[in-house]
Design an enzyme around this catalytic site. Structure first.
Site, PDB file in Angstrom:
ATOM      1  N   HIS A 204      15.590 -48.086  22.858  1.00 26.02           N
ATOM      2  CA  HIS A 204      16.307 -48.903  23.829  1.00 26.02           C
ATOM      3  C   HIS A 204      15.332 -49.763  24.634  1.00 26.02           C
ATOM      4  CE1 HIS A 204      20.434 -47.604  23.460  1.00 26.02           C
ATOM      5  NE2 HIS A 204      20.102 -46.323  23.535  1.00 26.02           N
TER       6      HIS A 204
ATOM      7  N   CYS B 244      16.028 -54.245  21.367  1.00 26.24           N
ATOM      8  CA  CYS B 244      16.966 -55.336  21.590  1.00 26.24           C
ATOM      9  C   CYS B 244      16.362 -56.432  22.464  1.00 26.24           C
ATOM     10  CB  CYS B 244      18.237 -54.809  22.261  1.00 26.24           C
ATOM     11  SG  CYS B 244      19.244 -53.767  21.190  1.00 26.24           S
TER      12      CYS B 244
ATOM     13  N   ARG C 110      16.648 -59.242  18.213  1.00 27.68           N
ATOM     14  CA  ARG C 110      15.746 -58.097  18.158  1.00 27.68           C
ATOM     15  C   ARG C 110      14.313 -58.575  18.376  1.00 27.68           C
ATOM     16  NH1 ARG C 110      19.981 -56.193  18.404  1.00 27.68           N
ATOM     17  NH2 ARG C 110      21.020 -54.657  17.071  1.00 27.68           N
TER      18      ARG C 110
END
Length: 233
Positions: free
Chosen positions: A120, A194, A203
């Protein structure tokens, strides 16, 4: 009219409170949960390693990793002195709440091919919040309890789209051919997250090659003991 205004005001207050609670959950509580979960995963791995005799590094085993189980602990000095996260098998949402996730179809740690890992950017501890700071030459260090694996980043983060799945191929093949950094088989590492920081339309990717290995019995790798120049900038 007075009743309508009062009812509307109460609804606005309720809705506003829910928004504040949601923001607190996203910004704070998911981080608390991830911190506890990742620390628990690292503790579990370290207990397993303590109960396993340390020997010279074996060749990577052919058996697949167990889904959801811890594989290794990752350190990236560029991202902070205390930055360390467990790497677990799989990239499902339930896995990434506990740490970083290994793409199941990619190589084993230290093996020939591409050991690819997702994390994340924001929420759940923000493990890759500072991903854009990574630079060519930076060390990414992992241990499986037996061996230290030091990878070196080949280029600054590459921005692409989620459908650019070639970035985790055994020899990474991004859609933009001029972005490729390796031209043949090797022992590679790919990190993905991300972008933008609070979105997922794109990305960010970095690629690295295996630079050195060291048995855990011989101590810690030098790359883990030295800070990158301009650390934290």
């Amino acid at each position: 009219m007075r009743l309508v205004v009062r009812t509307f005001s109460e609804l606005c207050l309720t809705f506003g409170t829910l928004i504040v609670l949601f923001v607190v959950y996203v910004l704070y509580w998911t981080g608390v949960q991830a911190g506890s979960a990742s620390a628990g995963q690292i503790d579990t791995l370290q207990r397993e390693w303590t109960n396993t005799p340390v020997t010279a590094a074996p060749a990577p085993r052919a058996l697949p990793y167990a889904p959801g189980r811890g594989i290794a602990v990752m350190y990236v000095p560029r991202l902070g002195e205390d930055w360390k996260w467990p790497v677990l098998e799989g990239t499902g949402a339930h896995v990434l709440k506990k740490g970083l996730g290994h793409y199941t179809a990619t190589a084993r740690l230290g093996g020939t091919g591409n050991f690819a890992v997702a994390g994340h950017r924001r929420t759940y501890g923000d493990p890759f919040k500072d991903f854009p700071r990574l630079r060519a030459g930076d060390a990414v260090i992992l241990t499986d309890g037996t061996t230290w694996f030091t990878y070196r980043i080949a280029r600054a983060p590459y921005r692409t789209v989620p459908t650019d799945v070639g970035v985790v191929d055994p020899v990474p093949r991004p859609l933009r051919k001029n972005a490729a950094v390796f031209d043949g088989p090797g022992r590679y590492l790919t990190l993905t997250t991300c972008d933008p920081e609070w979105g997922s339309s794109h990305r960010l990717v970095v690629w690295a090659h295996l630079d050195a290995t060291l048995p855990v019995a011989d101590g810690r790798p030098q790359a883990l003991e030295s800070r990158p120049q301009a650390w934290g900038s």
